[in-house]
Design a protein around this motif. Sequence first.
Motif, short mmCIF file in Angstrom:
data_model
loop_
_atom_site.label_atom_id
_atom_site.label_comp_id
_atom_site.label_asym_id
_atom_site.label_seq_id
_atom_site.Cartn_x
_atom_site.Cartn_y
_atom_site.Cartn_z
N LYS A 30 0.86 -1.18 0.00
CA LYS A 30 0.00 0.00 0.00
C LYS A 30 0.90 1.23 0.00
CE LYS A 30 -1.87 -1.12 3.80
NZ LYS A 30 -2.07 -2.11 4.76
N VAL A 31 0.39 2.32 -0.53
CA VAL A 31 1.15 3.57 -0.49
C VAL A 31 1.48 3.87 0.97
CG1 VAL A 31 1.02 6.06 -0.90
CG2 VAL A 31 0.17 4.46 -2.62
N CYS A 56 6.80 2.89 -0.48
CA CYS A 56 5.90 2.77 -1.62
C CYS A 56 5.16 4.10 -1.81
CB CYS A 56 4.90 1.64 -1.37
SG CYS A 56 3.74 1.39 -2.73
N VAL A 57 5.26 4.65 -3.03
CA VAL A 57 4.61 5.94 -3.32
C VAL A 57 3.51 5.83 -4.36
CG1 VAL A 57 6.61 7.31 -2.60
CG2 VAL A 57 6.40 6.59 -5.00
N CYS A 58 3.39 4.68 -5.02
CA CYS A 58 2.38 4.55 -6.07
C CYS A 58 2.04 3.08 -6.28
CB CYS A 58 2.90 5.15 -7.38
SG CYS A 58 1.77 5.00 -8.78
N LYS A 76 0.48 9.70 -13.28
CA LYS A 76 1.48 9.16 -12.35
C LYS A 76 2.69 8.54 -13.04
CE LYS A 76 -1.96 7.96 -8.85
NZ LYS A 76 -2.55 6.86 -8.08
N HIS A 114 4.15 -1.20 -8.59
CA HIS A 114 4.51 -0.73 -7.26
C HIS A 114 5.75 0.15 -7.44
CE1 HIS A 114 2.41 -4.53 -6.70
NE2 HIS A 114 2.12 -4.16 -5.48
N TRP A 116 8.52 2.99 -5.76
CA TRP A 116 9.05 3.40 -4.46
C TRP A 116 10.00 4.58 -4.61
CZ3 TRP A 116 10.12 -1.48 -6.55
CH2 TRP A 116 11.41 -1.66 -7.07
#
Length: 119
Positions: A30-31, A56-58, A76, A114, A116
Amino acid sequence: MVAFNFQKQFAEPIERREKTQTIRQNKRAKVGDRIQLYTGMRTKQCRKLVEVDPVCVCIDYVAIRPDYLTVGDVRKHPRDRDEFARLDGFKDYADMVAWFQDRYGQPSFIGYLHRWEWQ
């Protein structure tokens, strides 16, 4: 915390912080989650690839097809699909498509990206 295992070919790009994303069949993080990056998990050669766990950012939907790339939220991601592939450790989009076709035996792949960042 979530752990990802990578093939040897992706270890150095991760260690150089060039590979900043991975695409998997299912959502695994998860973000905001800290992510541990390994190669050789469940073997004697297991090693952690970076000392500081990235965040994790996206998380986003991805469909990889020979002729085009589909993502859930285009804002994104890089607009250039070769740049998108380079963020995943490939030389270009054609290289990425070939890898997924070889790995999964299908002409296309649907999964989740995912991404990061190191903080």
